[in-house]
Design an enzyme around this catalytic site. Structure first.
Site, PDB file in Angstrom:
ATOM      1  N   ASP A   1       0.864  -1.180   0.000  1.00 61.26           N
ATOM      2  CA  ASP A   1       0.000   0.000   0.000  1.00 61.26           C
ATOM      3  C   ASP A   1       0.900   1.229   0.000  1.00 61.26           C
ATOM      4  O   ASP A   1       1.686   1.425   0.924  1.00 61.26           O
ATOM      5  CB  ASP A   1      -0.909   0.011   1.226  1.00 61.26           C
TER       6      ASP A   1
ATOM      7  N   GLU B   1      -1.515  -1.419  -5.761  1.00 66.65           N
ATOM      8  CA  GLU B   1      -2.770  -0.806  -6.187  1.00 66.65           C
ATOM      9  C   GLU B   1      -2.523   0.069  -7.400  1.00 66.65           C
ATOM     10  O   GLU B   1      -1.511   0.786  -7.483  1.00 66.65           O
ATOM     11  CB  GLU B   1      -3.356   0.036  -5.045  1.00 66.65           C
TER      12      GLU B   1
ATOM     13  N   ASP C   1      -3.229   1.360   7.069  1.00 63.34           N
ATOM     14  CA  ASP C   1      -2.360   1.031   5.942  1.00 63.34           C
ATOM     15  C   ASP C   1      -2.043  -0.461   5.873  1.00 63.34           C
ATOM     16  O   ASP C   1      -2.011  -1.043   4.784  1.00 63.34           O
ATOM     17  CB  ASP C   1      -1.070   1.848   6.038  1.00 63.34           C
TER      18      ASP C   1
END
Length: 438
Positions: free
Chosen positions: A195, A279, A359
């Protein structure tokens, strides 16, 4: 698996070689602009689109026979041909963008190259017979034998070399090579989800957090002073030109430091994990928000590109999770999707009783989503070919890595022919020919 890579090395041409390079930069720019002007005139008069072969005859072969362009014969013909190749690629990208064949953001029409641009580049292919000599120098046709600062050897014979002069006045030789040998790393059991953020540059699904270095923020005071000095210089003066170079050198130092740090971190992640999932962030959209400066300082796009091509090179799996996947709001224990949270909410509790770090929870969800997507597509299949990275980390492979660290940074040791005009009536925007450059 054949992977195409790009290796950048600093070159130090002498005064005569710098003059020859400046002449080659200028000739390539003139040929590019002449070709663009002919095609624009053909469109305005309603004539047929000038083909690539006809354009080469007009702006190179026939132009050399005229008095006004006779000096084009003083540089390598391959340099001129590659300038037209850049123009042709820029046009094809523009047409494909209009027709929808090219995905992503719209590409504008080509624009004229300026001699005032601080960045200049020319390209030599194998047809030009450039050669890396036994003494380490790079022989460029009609330029000379240029010294190269080799930091490591090339894995194979280069197919082309691009000579670049950047805004800071530095010269680089960028080699494109193909790795034919198998560089697959031994398999490992671990897989990881990442992340990306601003406070922490990367948060791993195993709980590891990498603090954001914020290289641009650290250099802000010096950059401010140099920009103020530049603003006080009179336009057109020699002192202003020197001040422009000083600002460019400061920015180049920041960019080089960031790139080197990202190379070391990405190499470590690829070596230690069999699969990496990230992502798919909308970087272009985030660049228009109030967080634009911090987002560009982080350099997420460059980092994920490094992970992707290194995964291909070393036989690892790499996946991108859809940007609309609610990785932050989804509970990694029960799968419940909770309400939206503000940015200052760094921890939250799920009604199922699980307490989450924002996170870390997102990284765990990204890993799970990436694994599910890969299983749907046929388990862990090695990714396909990716474009050559713009630059490789220029490091010494046989020298022990530095153990020095910057305060607040986690130090990880590691290495490394369109036949007719299309039915469009108006151009808009500014062209981008960077996609045509190697």
């Amino acid at each position: 698996m054949i992977v195409q890579l790009r290796y950048n090395f600093r070159i130090t041409p002498d005064a005569a070689e710098r003059t020859a390079l400046a002449q080659a930069f200028g000739c390539a720019r003139v040929v590019f602009n002449d070709g663009l002007r002919l095609r624009q005139q053909a469109r305005e008069t309603g004539e047929k689109y000038v083909s690539d072969a006809d354009l080469s005859k007009l702006v190179i072969t026939q132009a050399k026979a005229t008095e006004g362009r006779a000096w084009l014969g003083e540089v390598s013909a391959v340099v001129l041909q590659q300038a037209l190749a850049d123009l042709n690629t820029a046009y094809r990208n523009f047409f494909n963008s209009l027709s929808g064949k090219r995905q992503g953001r719209k590409v504008a029409a080509p624009r004229f190259r300026s001699r005032k641009d601080n960045r200049q580049a020319i390209r030599f292919t194998n047809n030009s017979r450039f050669k890396v000599l036994d003494n380490g120098r790079l022989r460029l046709p009609k330029i000379g034998d240029v010294p190269v600062r080799w930091s490591r050897s090339l894995p194979s014979a280069p197919t082309s070399v691009t000579v670049i002069k950047d805004a800071a006045g530095r010269y680089f030789a960028s080699f494109v090579v193909q790795t034919a040998e198998d560089e697959t790393l031994p398999s490992v059991d671990s897989e990881i989800g990442i992340d990306l953020g601003l406070t922490h540059f990367a948060v791993m699904s195993d709980g590891t957090k990498v603090t954001a270095p914020k290289f641009l923020r650290r250099a802000a005071r010096k950059l401010k002073r140099l920009q103020q000095a530049l603003a006080r210089k009179q336009k057109g003066s020699n002192r202003r030109k020197k001040a422009v170079v000083q600002v460019a050198r400061a920015h180049a130092r920041v960019a080089d430091t960031r790139r080197d740090w990202q190379h070391k971190l990405s190499t470590t992640i690829i070596r230690e994990n069999q699969a990496v999932y990230v992502e798919d962030l909308a970087v272009a959209g985030l660049g228009r928000t109030r967080l634009a400066k911090s987002m560009h300082d982080a350099g997420w796009a460059g980092f994920t590109a490094m992970l992707e091509y290194k995964a291909t090179r070393y036989g690892r799996a790499f996946g991108r999770v859809d940007r609309f996947f609610p990785s932050t709001r989804m509970c990694s224990d029960c799968g419940r999707i909770n309400d939206k949270m503000t940015l200052n909410a760094r921890a939250w509790n799920c009604p199922c009783g699980a307490a989450h770090d924002r996170d870390v929870n997102a990284a765990i969800n990204i890993k799970a989503a990436g694994q599910a997507d890969f299983n749907d597509r046929g388990a862990h299949i090695r990714p396909g070919l990716v474009p050559a990275a713009r630059s490789e980390a220029v490091t010494h492979p046989h020298v022990a890595p530095s153990t020095r660290s910057v305060e607040g940074i986690l130090v990880l040791q590691g290495e490394e022919d369109v036949n007719c005009w299309p039915s469009w009536t108006r151009w808009s925007g500014r062209a981008s020919t960077r996609g045509a450059r190697r």
